[in-house]
Motif scaffolding. Sequence first.
Motif, PDB file in Angstrom:
ATOM      1  N   PHE A 326      30.260 -78.064  87.869  1.00  0.00           N
ATOM      2  CA  PHE A 326      30.202 -79.157  86.894  1.00  0.00           C
ATOM      3  C   PHE A 326      30.567 -78.653  85.512  1.00  0.00           C
ATOM      4  O   PHE A 326      30.623 -77.447  85.252  1.00  0.00           O
ATOM      5  CB  PHE A 326      28.813 -79.812  86.877  1.00  0.00           C
ATOM      6  CG  PHE A 326      27.697 -78.886  86.477  1.00  0.00           C
ATOM      7  CD1 PHE A 326      27.362 -78.712  85.136  1.00  0.00           C
ATOM      8  CD2 PHE A 326      26.968 -78.190  87.438  1.00  0.00           C
ATOM      9  CE1 PHE A 326      26.331 -77.862  84.757  1.00  0.00           C
ATOM     10  CE2 PHE A 326      25.934 -77.341  87.062  1.00  0.00           C
ATOM     11  CZ  PHE A 326      25.608 -77.175  85.724  1.00  0.00           C
ATOM     12  N   CYS A 367      29.926 -83.965  83.804  1.00  0.00           N
ATOM     13  CA  CYS A 367      30.938 -84.283  84.807  1.00  0.00           C
ATOM     14  C   CYS A 367      30.776 -83.374  86.015  1.00  0.00           C
ATOM     15  O   CYS A 367      30.827 -82.148  85.898  1.00  0.00           O
ATOM     16  CB  CYS A 367      32.345 -84.107  84.227  1.00  0.00           C
ATOM     17  SG  CYS A 367      33.643 -84.481  85.407  1.00  0.00           S
ATOM     18  N   ALA A 368      30.556 -83.983  87.166  1.00  0.00           N
ATOM     19  CA  ALA A 368      30.563 -83.240  88.422  1.00  0.00           C
ATOM     20  C   ALA A 368      32.020 -83.108  88.847  1.00  0.00           C
ATOM     21  O   ALA A 368      32.705 -84.101  89.058  1.00  0.00           O
ATOM     22  CB  ALA A 368      29.755 -83.976  89.484  1.00  0.00           C
ATOM     23  N   GLU A 386      33.007 -87.022  88.727  1.00  0.00           N
ATOM     24  CA  GLU A 386      32.071 -88.127  88.507  1.00  0.00           C
ATOM     25  C   GLU A 386      31.286 -87.824  87.247  1.00  0.00           C
ATOM     26  O   GLU A 386      30.885 -86.685  87.016  1.00  0.00           O
ATOM     27  CB  GLU A 386      31.100 -88.249  89.703  1.00  0.00           C
ATOM     28  CG  GLU A 386      31.798 -88.522  91.010  1.00  0.00           C
ATOM     29  CD  GLU A 386      30.874 -88.315  92.210  1.00  0.00           C
ATOM     30  OE1 GLU A 386      31.284 -88.712  93.315  1.00  0.00           O
ATOM     31  OE2 GLU A 386      29.766 -87.758  92.045  1.00  0.00           O
ATOM     32  N   TYR A 388      28.135 -88.343  84.545  1.00  0.00           N
ATOM     33  CA  TYR A 388      26.710 -88.653  84.527  1.00  0.00           C
ATOM     34  C   TYR A 388      26.187 -88.463  83.107  1.00  0.00           C
ATOM     35  O   TYR A 388      26.713 -87.645  82.362  1.00  0.00           O
ATOM     36  CB  TYR A 388      25.948 -87.732  85.479  1.00  0.00           C
ATOM     37  CG  TYR A 388      26.348 -87.909  86.920  1.00  0.00           C
ATOM     38  CD1 TYR A 388      27.284 -87.048  87.489  1.00  0.00           C
ATOM     39  CD2 TYR A 388      25.819 -88.928  87.686  1.00  0.00           C
ATOM     40  CE1 TYR A 388      27.681 -87.207  88.802  1.00  0.00           C
ATOM     41  CE2 TYR A 388      26.205 -89.095  89.007  1.00  0.00           C
ATOM     42  CZ  TYR A 388      27.136 -88.227  89.568  1.00  0.00           C
ATOM     43  OH  TYR A 388      27.522 -88.397  90.859  1.00  0.00           O
ATOM     44  N   MET A 394      22.825 -86.281  87.537  1.00  0.00           N
ATOM     45  CA  MET A 394      23.782 -85.677  88.466  1.00  0.00           C
ATOM     46  C   MET A 394      23.048 -85.044  89.642  1.00  0.00           C
ATOM     47  O   MET A 394      23.450 -85.177  90.798  1.00  0.00           O
ATOM     48  CB  MET A 394      24.616 -84.627  87.738  1.00  0.00           C
ATOM     49  CG  MET A 394      25.734 -84.055  88.595  1.00  0.00           C
ATOM     50  SD  MET A 394      26.805 -82.956  87.643  1.00  0.00           S
ATOM     51  CE  MET A 394      25.735 -81.546  87.480  1.00  0.00           C
ATOM     52  N   HIS A 398      23.241 -85.982  93.686  1.00  0.00           N
ATOM     53  CA  HIS A 398      23.709 -85.034  94.694  1.00  0.00           C
ATOM     54  C   HIS A 398      22.565 -84.374  95.459  1.00  0.00           C
ATOM     55  O   HIS A 398      22.809 -83.536  96.320  1.00  0.00           O
ATOM     56  CB  HIS A 398      24.617 -83.982  94.043  1.00  0.00           C
ATOM     57  CG  HIS A 398      25.936 -84.553  93.632  1.00  0.00           C
ATOM     58  ND1 HIS A 398      27.005 -84.613  94.483  1.00  0.00           N
ATOM     59  CD2 HIS A 398      26.343 -85.154  92.495  1.00  0.00           C
ATOM     60  CE1 HIS A 398      28.032 -85.213  93.869  1.00  0.00           C
ATOM     61  NE2 HIS A 398      27.644 -85.548  92.661  1.00  0.00           N
TER      62      HIS A 398
END
Lengths: 409, 191
Positions: A326, A367-368, A386, A388, A394, A398
């Motif tokens: 990330f 951001c992942a 993705e 967050y 996040m 996950h």
Amino acid sequence: MDLQPGQNTALQSRRLNISLDCGTLPPGMELDVAAFLLAGTGKVRGDQDMVFYGQKQAEGGGVSVDAANKAWAMDLSRLPAGIERVALTVTLDQGLSRKQRFDQISSASLSIVGDADQHRFAVPTRGMAETALILCEVYQRNGQWKVRAVGQGFAGGLGPLARHFGVTIDEDPDATASSPADPPPRAPAPNVPPATPRAPAPAPAPSPAPSSVNLSKITLEKRTPISLEKKGGSFGEIMVNLRWERGSGGFKLFGSKGIDLDVGCMIELVDGHKDVVQALGNRFGSFDSVPYVHLVGDDRTGESPDGEFVRINGGKWPQFRRVLIFAYIYEGAPNWAAAKGRVLIRMPGQPELEAQMDSHDNRNAMCAIATLENRDGQMVATKLVEYYPSHQEMDRAHGFGFNWKAGRK
Amino acid sequence: MGVSLAKGGNVNLSKEAPGLAQVVVGLGWEPRATDGASFDLDASAFLLNGAGKVKDDAGFIFYNHKVSTCASVTHNGDNTTGEGAGDDETLDVDLGKVPADIEKVAFTVTIHDADARRLSFGMVGNAFIRVVNKADGKELAKYDLTEDGSTETAMIFGELYRHSGDWKFRAVGQGFAGGLGPLAKNFGVNV
């Protein structure tokens, strides 16, 4: 008529539609079209005379650019008084830092169409080291509007080009600020956190990696896993490299505050051990011992040409269950578009993987980027990108299940 | 300011400046502002007889042969970039020394290494030729070629010619295929 470089011809139409067709661009290449409205001095009167993605229309509406379609619309009767010449340009976005130049485009054709005009200029790109080009200029000569095919430019990108036309810039936008303009402000996001965290979409079945990959780089498409095969039982040292652009406050047309982007990993081992490696909280990890992930250095500015690195010990891959890579914006307003972050994942004997943080979601600072999952000893890489609002969100999405508290580095 | 000529136009210099003895022919162009090979333009002069040919190779004045045998035409040196305001290259012409069998002096400009550098006159900004009275520095005639240059790599900018005992100047602006070599051959020079 077909124009050669340097050739000019009279224009009969007042309204012109001009477009640039470059065929299929090489991967990772982005073109930005612009127009400079020039006074008799050959310079702009002020920054308002530069028409580009950040200012799509000139005063009076005489020139507008369509960034998406690489096109310009001109109405010569609506040009501001005192404008004698309009230069139409194209630049390679970050051409310098991406080591791109115009001779990587095999064909570039400029079409100039009006009610009574139809002209074409095949830009001779062969051998062109330029990253910014003046395609043509539309100008008035003894009361007659004309167009001249130019096809000349600058190897230094948008900076020298803008300076050539008298636009005031403090720093070279090619290196720091030639990012696409922010998307128009969206409706404010509700402040209430979502009641249920977004569950990760199930990853499709892994597709085997091609046995021979000619491209040195593969851009991961979102949610398309790529399975990597072990070479000699080990993935060796896996290098995760985050690069971004700091952004600049210098060039007011593109202005943004400096951005500090950090890379990190959430790690889950087969034995259930979970860990986070990141600069925040000085959790730099370790390569040779658990968690077998090591954050190398911390580039606070984005000015280091190599960015930040995380080393993952691929020799210990059998002990990994998964790694979530990330990035988060530690300093500066979230502006992913300006930061232009990209992550490269390299390992011996495998094609380089690249993921770009190009989703332009500026509400969330987290951001992942991608996951690396151990599936029966294989490594399955999946691009996520993705966004967050926080580590917690996040994590929740996950399902790592860490305990979070505020930290500083 | 002298007479501003359009392509094909001419002016009677002897009438513009009675008693005119020597002129300076100035040629100019803008240095390249964009990246890439510089605009190295070379001015030359050809002393031509009534048939439009040089009498011999000595009638070809260029960067390697700067003074005509008759000493009427002198090339004042090569400017390889176009840097500097005003004239970039000049040639002095002593009209009284031009041999009687020379009907005209043609002034040409060629782009050095144009093919390899992929340059043409349409890419060169603000190219001009002007004729100045050497005695007082007054400009007698000027021809701005900017709009007449296109894909050519060699051009006859203008010519001084005899007319009923007077000297006149014509703005030629005629492009020529090839470089200095073919142009010189066209005028009868053995190159």
